[in-house]
Scaffold this active site. Structure first.
Site, PDB file in Angstrom:
ATOM      1  CG  ASN A 178      -5.514   8.312   0.103  1.00  0.00           C
ATOM      2  OD1 ASN A 178      -4.535   7.815   0.645  1.00  0.00           O
ATOM      3  ND2 ASN A 178      -6.337   7.601  -0.636  1.00  0.00           N
ATOM      4  CG  HIS A 207      -3.536   2.480   5.879  1.00  0.00           C
ATOM      5  ND1 HIS A 207      -4.773   2.938   6.283  1.00  0.00           N
ATOM      6  CD2 HIS A 207      -3.507   2.650   4.532  1.00  0.00           C
ATOM      7  CE1 HIS A 207      -5.467   3.337   5.212  1.00  0.00           C
ATOM      8  NE2 HIS A 207      -4.704   3.181   4.150  1.00  0.00           N
ATOM      9  CD  GLU A 256      -2.099   2.300   1.317  1.00  0.00           C
ATOM     10  OE1 GLU A 256      -2.907   3.078   0.809  1.00  0.00           O
ATOM     11  OE2 GLU A 256      -1.188   2.700   2.066  1.00  0.00           O
ATOM     12  CG  ASP A 257       2.875   4.759   1.910  1.00  0.00           C
ATOM     13  OD1 ASP A 257       3.328   5.127   0.805  1.00  0.00           O
ATOM     14  OD2 ASP A 257       2.754   5.529   2.880  1.00  0.00           O
ATOM     15  CG  ASN A 288      -5.356   6.669   3.741  1.00  0.00           C
ATOM     16  OD1 ASN A 288      -4.247   6.453   3.266  1.00  0.00           O
ATOM     17  ND2 ASN A 288      -6.472   6.213   3.205  1.00  0.00           N
ATOM     18  CG  ASP A 289       0.374   8.621   3.708  1.00  0.00           C
ATOM     19  OD1 ASP A 289       1.146   7.840   4.311  1.00  0.00           O
ATOM     20  OD2 ASP A 289       0.752   9.293   2.732  1.00  0.00           O
ATOM     21  CG  HIS A 307      -6.063   0.850  10.355  1.00  0.00           C
ATOM     22  ND1 HIS A 307      -6.456   2.095  10.786  1.00  0.00           N
ATOM     23  CD2 HIS A 307      -5.539   1.043   9.124  1.00  0.00           C
ATOM     24  CE1 HIS A 307      -6.194   2.993   9.854  1.00  0.00           C
ATOM     25  NE2 HIS A 307      -5.628   2.383   8.836  1.00  0.00           N
ATOM     26  CG  ASP A 309      -3.924   5.530  -2.349  1.00  0.00           C
ATOM     27  OD1 ASP A 309      -3.546   6.002  -1.265  1.00  0.00           O
ATOM     28  OD2 ASP A 309      -4.423   4.384  -2.418  1.00  0.00           O
ATOM     29  CG  ASN A 310      -0.055   6.268  -0.204  1.00  0.00           C
ATOM     30  OD1 ASN A 310      -0.308   6.906   0.813  1.00  0.00           O
ATOM     31  ND2 ASN A 310      -0.342   4.980  -0.325  1.00  0.00           N
TER      32      ASN A 310
END
Ligand SMILES: *[C@@H]1O[C@H](CO)[C@@H](O)[C@H](O)[C@H]1NC(C)=O
Ligand SMILES: *[C@@H]1O[C@H](CO)[C@@H](O)[C@H](O)[C@H]1NC(C)=O
Ligand SMILES: *[C@@H]1O[C@H](CO)[C@@H](O)[C@H](O)[C@H]1NC(C)=O
Length: 356
Positions: free
Chosen positions: A223, A114, A53-54, A167-168, A133, A268-269
């Site tokens: 985000n 995340h 995801e990241d 989220n970030d 999370h 997103d990122n």
């Protein structure tokens, strides 16, 4: 008379909801036809199977990847196993991910990583901030990266009511950061209502041990977040508005809007190339397919680059646009020298050589 008023009111409500629904579909790529942009010389990174995801890359070329995210309503093909932080050495000829060990005392079983951000102290200590999370709550975990041990030493867990749906995150020092909340509401059905009606109520929060506060607000699904190389500006991806916000950091740590860039896709990122200042964004072009997963018709992948983001005419380029099943649902793009890494929410990770 009464009936007519009720009917009129009903019609108004219905048209507002219909209008918001069409807008949401638009933002989620329901009506979008992709103009594909190919890149030569791309390979999957071995050992990344359940999301990336990241991604952050340390100056020496070590990439840290958060993997195995379990996010409500999204697929996860790793359901019974906890998430991980993976390490890839970009100096090697073939890229292979290895799992970083995490020091004792940290609950690895509930680890659900995340967004991720790294900060290097003057003495060379590498701090890794990870949004977590566990059990449906949000925490921020701070680790120290031990390169020769391939491990992360857990330093602390941060939990705060303002950091309720993070989220970030972008670290500004060894103990301070900005974080985005992707929802305003904490529970269903209000979360769904927020998305469907398109409320722009999400916040960006500043955290330090002595002060925690809302630094900016008014986002529709805040985000990715990152900082300019000179540490004066914060960039925020507002996914459901298709916008990138450029904001100036004030001495009191609040953020003042400088300008907004409309990117025409769901960002997103976002990652910043430390050498050029270019912003690389992993986008979700046909995002509704993330929520209605079908391996034949996947959410697709899209990478955009923004050059001269602080100037009067930033240049936005689509670097990679794909709808094949090789890489499904991109969430992050980051460069190191001529290498571009593209990560996904729940799928694999791709590495492409640029300029070939
Ligand atoms: C991928 O996109 C192209 C161009 O828009 C389209 O022709 C093709 O049908 C799409 N393929 C899938 C599997 O969606
Ligand atoms: C988290 O929330 C989801 C949906 O509300 C629920 O199905 C799940 O059991 C929860 N998980 C935990 C560990 O509480
Ligand atoms: C923080 O600083 C900005 C700009 O100097 C100012 O506009 C704002 O009112 C300040 N906020 C607080 C809470 O002090």
């Amino acid at each position: 008379m009464g009936k007519r008023v009720i009917l009129a009111l009903f019609t108004v409500i219905l048209s507002v909801v219909a209008y918001r629904l069409v807008d949401l579909c638009n933002k989620m790529g329901v009506f979008r036809e992709l103009d594909l942009v190919e890149l030569g010389n791309c390979h999957l990174i071995e050992g990344v199977e359940h999301g990336s995801e990241d991604i952050n890359i340390l100056p020496g070329g070590l990439a840290l990847i958060s993997s195995g995210l379990k996010y409500p309503s999204l697929p996860n093909f790793n359901s019974d196993r906890p998430g991980q932080i993976l390490l890839v050495d970009l100096n090697k000829p073939t890229l292979t991910a290895v799992e970083l060990r995490i020091s004792r005392g940290f609950d690895v079983e509930s680890f659900n990583p995340h967004g991720l951000s790294t900060y290097i102290d003057e003495d060379g200590t590498v701090y890794v901030f990870v949004v977590n999370h566990p059990r449906n709550i949000t925490t921020v975990e701070v680790f120290m990266f031990e390169e020769d041990q391939n491990s992360l030493i857990h330093l602390k867990t941060i939990q705060h009511e303002l950091l309720h749906s993070v989220n970030d995150i972008v670290a500004l020092s060894s103990d301070s950061f900005y974080a985005t909340n992707d929802y305003y509401f904490a529970h269903e059905p209000l979360k769904t209502l927020e998305i469907v009606l398109g409320f722009s109520w999400c916040s960006v929060v500043y955290y330090s041990p002595s002060e925690v506060k809302v630094a900016a607000t008014g986002f529709r699904f805040a985000n990715g977040i990152n900082v300019s190389p000179d540490k004066r500006y914060i960039y925020i991806a507002e996914s459901l508005a298709h916008n990138i916000h450029i904001m100036e950091i004030n001495p009191n740590n609040t953020l003042t809007p400088v300008k907004t860039l409309h990117v025409g896709t769901l960002p997103d990122n976002l990652e910043v190339d430390p050498k050029t200042g270019d912003v690389w964004i992993g986008c979700c072009p046909i995002c509704w397919k993330l929520f209605f997963y079908n391996p034949e018709y996947t959410p697709g992948s899209e990478v955009i680059r923004i050059e001269n983001i602080l100037s009067k005419d930033p240049k936005v380029t689509q670097v990679y646009v794909s709808n094949d099943s090789v890489l499904q649902g991109s969430s992050v793009a980051i460069v190191y020298e001529e290498k571009l890494l593209i990560g996904t929410v729940f799928h694999k990770a791709l590495h492409c050589e640029l300029g070939s």
